[in-house]
Design a protein around this motif. Structure first.
Motif, PDB file in Angstrom:
ATOM      1  N   ILE A  26       0.693  -1.047  -0.201  1.00 33.61           N
ATOM      2  CA  ILE A  26      -0.130  -0.029   0.020  1.00 33.61           C
ATOM      3  C   ILE A  26       0.998   1.222  -0.120  1.00 33.61           C
ATOM      4  O   ILE A  26       2.269   1.160   0.435  1.00 33.61           O
ATOM      5  CB  ILE A  26      -1.062   0.111   1.259  1.00 33.61           C
ATOM      6  CG1 ILE A  26      -0.301  -0.020   2.501  1.00 33.61           C
ATOM      7  CG2 ILE A  26      -2.019  -1.326   1.052  1.00 33.61           C
ATOM      8  CD1 ILE A  26      -1.416   0.212   3.719  1.00 33.61           C
ATOM      9  N   LYS A 114      -6.943  14.283   1.304  1.00 32.81           N
ATOM     10  CA  LYS A 114      -7.223  13.912  -0.137  1.00 32.81           C
ATOM     11  C   LYS A 114      -6.704  12.492  -0.210  1.00 32.81           C
ATOM     12  O   LYS A 114      -7.075  11.694  -1.014  1.00 32.81           O
ATOM     13  CB  LYS A 114      -6.922  14.816  -0.966  1.00 32.81           C
ATOM     14  CG  LYS A 114      -7.846  15.081  -2.292  1.00 32.81           C
ATOM     15  CD  LYS A 114      -8.104  16.195  -2.850  1.00 32.81           C
ATOM     16  CE  LYS A 114      -9.107  16.014  -3.941  1.00 32.81           C
ATOM     17  NZ  LYS A 114     -10.689  15.643  -3.614  1.00 32.81           N
ATOM     18  N   GLU A 117      -8.386   9.701   1.217  1.00 30.54           N
ATOM     19  CA  GLU A 117      -9.675   9.507   0.736  1.00 30.54           C
ATOM     20  C   GLU A 117      -9.921   7.825   0.285  1.00 30.54           C
ATOM     21  O   GLU A 117     -11.135   7.308   0.525  1.00 30.54           O
ATOM     22  CB  GLU A 117     -10.146  10.268  -0.375  1.00 30.54           C
ATOM     23  CG  GLU A 117     -10.881  11.459   0.224  1.00 30.54           C
ATOM     24  CD  GLU A 117     -11.259  12.494  -0.789  1.00 30.54           C
ATOM     25  OE1 GLU A 117     -11.036  12.125  -1.941  1.00 30.54           O
ATOM     26  OE2 GLU A 117     -11.603  13.673  -0.537  1.00 30.54           O
ATOM     27  N   SER A 118      -8.897   7.346  -0.353  1.00 31.98           N
ATOM     28  CA  SER A 118      -9.184   5.945  -0.474  1.00 31.98           C
ATOM     29  C   SER A 118      -9.075   5.096   0.679  1.00 31.98           C
ATOM     30  O   SER A 118      -9.311   3.791   0.487  1.00 31.98           O
ATOM     31  CB  SER A 118      -8.147   5.378  -1.710  1.00 31.98           C
ATOM     32  OG  SER A 118      -6.697   5.705  -0.949  1.00 31.98           O
ATOM     33  N   LYS A 119      -8.984   5.322   1.508  1.00 32.87           N
ATOM     34  CA  LYS A 119      -8.684   4.609   2.937  1.00 32.87           C
ATOM     35  C   LYS A 119      -7.685   3.714   2.769  1.00 32.87           C
ATOM     36  O   LYS A 119      -7.871   2.566   3.631  1.00 32.87           O
ATOM     37  CB  LYS A 119     -10.014   4.117   3.215  1.00 32.87           C
ATOM     38  CG  LYS A 119     -11.191   5.006   3.401  1.00 32.87           C
ATOM     39  CD  LYS A 119     -11.653   5.177   4.696  1.00 32.87           C
ATOM     40  CE  LYS A 119     -12.686   6.212   4.921  1.00 32.87           C
ATOM     41  NZ  LYS A 119     -12.388   7.438   4.716  1.00 32.87           N
ATOM     42  N   VAL A 120      -6.538   3.719   2.114  1.00 34.99           N
ATOM     43  CA  VAL A 120      -5.435   2.927   2.135  1.00 34.99           C
ATOM     44  C   VAL A 120      -4.212   3.881   2.219  1.00 34.99           C
ATOM     45  O   VAL A 120      -3.732   4.592   1.159  1.00 34.99           O
ATOM     46  CB  VAL A 120      -5.516   2.024   0.771  1.00 34.99           C
ATOM     47  CG1 VAL A 120      -4.334   1.060   0.812  1.00 34.99           C
ATOM     48  CG2 VAL A 120      -6.575   1.326   0.671  1.00 34.99           C
ATOM     49  N   GLY A 121      -3.511   3.460   3.213  1.00 30.81           N
ATOM     50  CA  GLY A 121      -1.943   4.315   3.027  1.00 30.81           C
ATOM     51  C   GLY A 121      -1.294   4.368   4.443  1.00 30.81           C
ATOM     52  O   GLY A 121      -2.169   3.991   5.555  1.00 30.81           O
TER      53      GLY A 121
END
Ligand code: DC
Length: 222
Positions: A26, A114, A117-121
């Motif tokens: 990720i 921002k 926002e993908s909720k992955v990181g």
């Protein structure tokens, strides 16, 4: 899954974020590099770092991009790759001042959210767990003895800028100054979130810290 790593400079956050990113596949985000990029941009534009009005005006003029190249992330400001430049002494000495401005923080926090926002990181910085991602899935706060961090930073600088003559005492002095500035500033000071896992990394190897972090993540996942 959003994973956050906070802690003072030289505590190994970047190295750990990169290792985790590889293993978990990720992306990771070095938010200190964003503050450094803006600081570099201001210095490059020859702006006095106490000229708030001018700095406010320049916020929207910095077009910031992150590009992944093999193993390394590159920071691009208005088309120029400044990945190495943001680690220089001038930026390192001045970045705390720039990152203390509330309007600078608001602008960069918006970019960071921002990116999340993908909720992955994996996000590493100073206020990831307290301000930027208070609902992160898992939070870590790394502590390390300042003397040990200074030695690590010194070795890193020698590696990055072999022609310069760095002094260990100066590196420690600068590091303590930056710690104080970062943890006593009015807005989003460096602080452990109440629900963060605290890891004292002073006498652990990076692999040992990595194993601990991975264990906590596995536990959380199950
Ligand atoms: O992690 P670093 O040394 O590259 O960070 C550079 C500066 O940016 C440091 O003075 C603290 C500041 N910073 C911050 O205020 N908030 C963050 N989320 C990340 C870094």
């Amino acid at each position: 899954m959003i994973i956050v790593l906070d802690g003072p400079s030289g505590s190994g956050k970047s190295t750990l974020a990169k290792m985790l990113s590889k293993v978990l596949d990720i992306p990771y985000f070095d938010t200190g590099a964003m503050y450094r990029s803006f600081c570099w941009f201001l210095i490059d534009q020859k702006v006095a770092l106490d000229d708030e009005e001018k700095i406010k005006m320049l916020l929207d003029e910095m077009n910031f991009e992150i590009k992944m190249d093999e193993d390394e992330q590159h920071y691009i400001v208005n088309g120029t790759d400044i990945t190495r430049k943001i680690r220089n002494e001038e930026v390192t000495k001045n970045v705390s001042k720039v990152s203390a401005y509330l309007f600078v923080r608001k602008h960069l926090v918006q970019i960071q959210r921002k990116l999340g926002e993908s909720k992955v990181g994996i996000f590493e910085g100073r206020d990831m767990g307290t301000v930027v991602f208070p609902h992160a899935d898992i939070k870590f706060f790394l502590y390390a003895d300042p003397n040990i961090r200074a030695i690590r930073r010194f070795e890193q600088l020698k590696g990055n800028f072999p022609l310069k003559n760095f002094k260990k005492d100066r590196v420690l002095e600068e590091l303590l100054k930056r710690d104080k500035y970062d943890s006593t500033r009015e807005h989003s000071p460096l602080r452990q979130a109440d629900d963060a896992v605290l890891i004292d990394v002073s006498y652990l190897t990076i692999d040992q810290v990595f194993s601990k972090i991975k264990e906590h993540i596995e536990e959380k996942k199950s």
